[in-house]
Design an enzyme around this catalytic site. Structure first.
Site, PDB file in Angstrom:
ATOM      1  CG  ASP A 117      -5.584   1.095   3.301  1.00 24.46           C
ATOM      2  OD1 ASP A 117      -5.415   2.264   2.917  1.00 24.46           O
ATOM      3  OD2 ASP A 117      -5.731   0.773   4.500  1.00 24.46           O
ATOM      4  CD  GLU A 161      -3.203   4.414  -1.575  1.00 28.46           C
ATOM      5  OE1 GLU A 161      -3.146   5.626  -1.838  1.00 28.46           O
ATOM      6  OE2 GLU A 161      -3.004   3.960  -0.424  1.00 28.46           O
ATOM      7  CD  GLU A 198      -2.048   1.510   2.877  1.00 28.47           C
ATOM      8  OE1 GLU A 198      -2.304   2.674   3.212  1.00 28.47           O
ATOM      9  OE2 GLU A 198      -2.034   0.554   3.675  1.00 28.47           O
ATOM     10  CG  ASP A 247       0.274   7.135  -1.259  1.00 25.98           C
ATOM     11  OD1 ASP A 247      -0.863   7.590  -1.453  1.00 25.98           O
ATOM     12  OD2 ASP A 247       1.229   7.839  -0.872  1.00 25.98           O
TER      13      ASP A 247
END
Length: 255
Positions: free
Chosen positions: A139, A142, A66, A70
């Protein structure tokens, strides 16, 4: 250390129930993306609650993926905005990117892909509705990007974003965070080109789901057309197209 990590990934893959592995095979087929290392895919959908309930099987949760995803998402969106919005200032680009990568947007992307159906959750998290929890869905989106980046690089991440994320930018889904009308007015005033006029030329759909088509003119010249669920949204979209059109004309003039 690397050999141990790969060994753990192999063990995790082999200990996943066949029905779960089949579900991930179906997901890859549906997305048209096939992982070279399917352990990365499993890892992207593994919540910490699942890891805590299967400690002996050495699963790894998706938090590190995650973190990477991002950054990958921000890079992909930044490159797209830089290429497609040549007239947008740095502050405006930052504001628009923030709207695209915020949690509510990521939840929408995740739901569109039905990612919630594939998350590996602990029993407690499952019973308390974790599968539909916004933060968890964001989450996972990502983490999937992070896994795809490690497995295949931006060469595969970019086409994925071009399918799921970028089209929504192109049709003005995030225009509510940008005041394109004010920006267009500033551009016109700088060059003293004349007066802007907005006109609704068509209303589509039933009363409960009406959409408006608006055009914006500079003098007698039509610059842009916008479609929106409200008159204000349609005007903003028309202004966005007009800014792009003026940018294209300027580029042609320089060439």
């Amino acid at each position: 250390m690397i050999n141990n990590r790969h060994s753990n990934e192999k063990n995790a893959r082999s200990t996943l129930p066949l029905v779960i592995r089949n579900q991930f095979d179906e997901l890859q087929k549906r997305l048209g993306i096939h992982f070279n290392n399917t352990s990365l895919l499993y890892n992207a959908f593994t919540h910490s609650s699942y890891v805590n309930e299967h400690r002996r099987k050495k699963f790894t949760d998706n938090e590190r993926l995650e973190f990477l995803g991002d950054a990958v998402l921000e890079l992909g969106v930044s490159r797209f905005l830089y290429a497609t919005e040549p007239n947008m200032a740095e502050g405006e680009l930052t504001k628009l990117r923030a709207a695209i990568v915020c949690e509510p947007s990521l939840v929408k992307f995740s739901n569109e892909l039905e990612f919630g159906n594939y998350i590996l959750l602990g029993k407690g998290e499952e019973q308390t509705g974790g599968r539909m929890r916004p933060a968890l869905l964001a989450d996972v989106f990502e983490a999937f990007l992070g896994a795809l980046y490690i497995d295949q690089g931006m060469e595969s991440v970019t086409p994925f974003l071009e399918t799921i994320v970028f089209p929504k930018i192109s049709v003005g889904a995030f225009s509510h965070v940008m005041d394109y009308k004010s920006r267009l007015q500033e551009i016109v005033q700088q060059k003293n080109n004349g007066q802007l006029q907005y006109e609704i030329i068509e209303e589509k759909g039933p009363a409960h789901a009406k959409k408006f088509v608006t055009i914006v003119r500079l003098g007698e010249t039509q610059l842009g057309t916008g479609l929106g669920r409200s008159k204000k949204e349609a005007e903003q979209e028309a202004a966005r197209h007009a800014i792009q059109e003026l940018g294209n004309r300027q580029a042609e003039g320089e060439n």
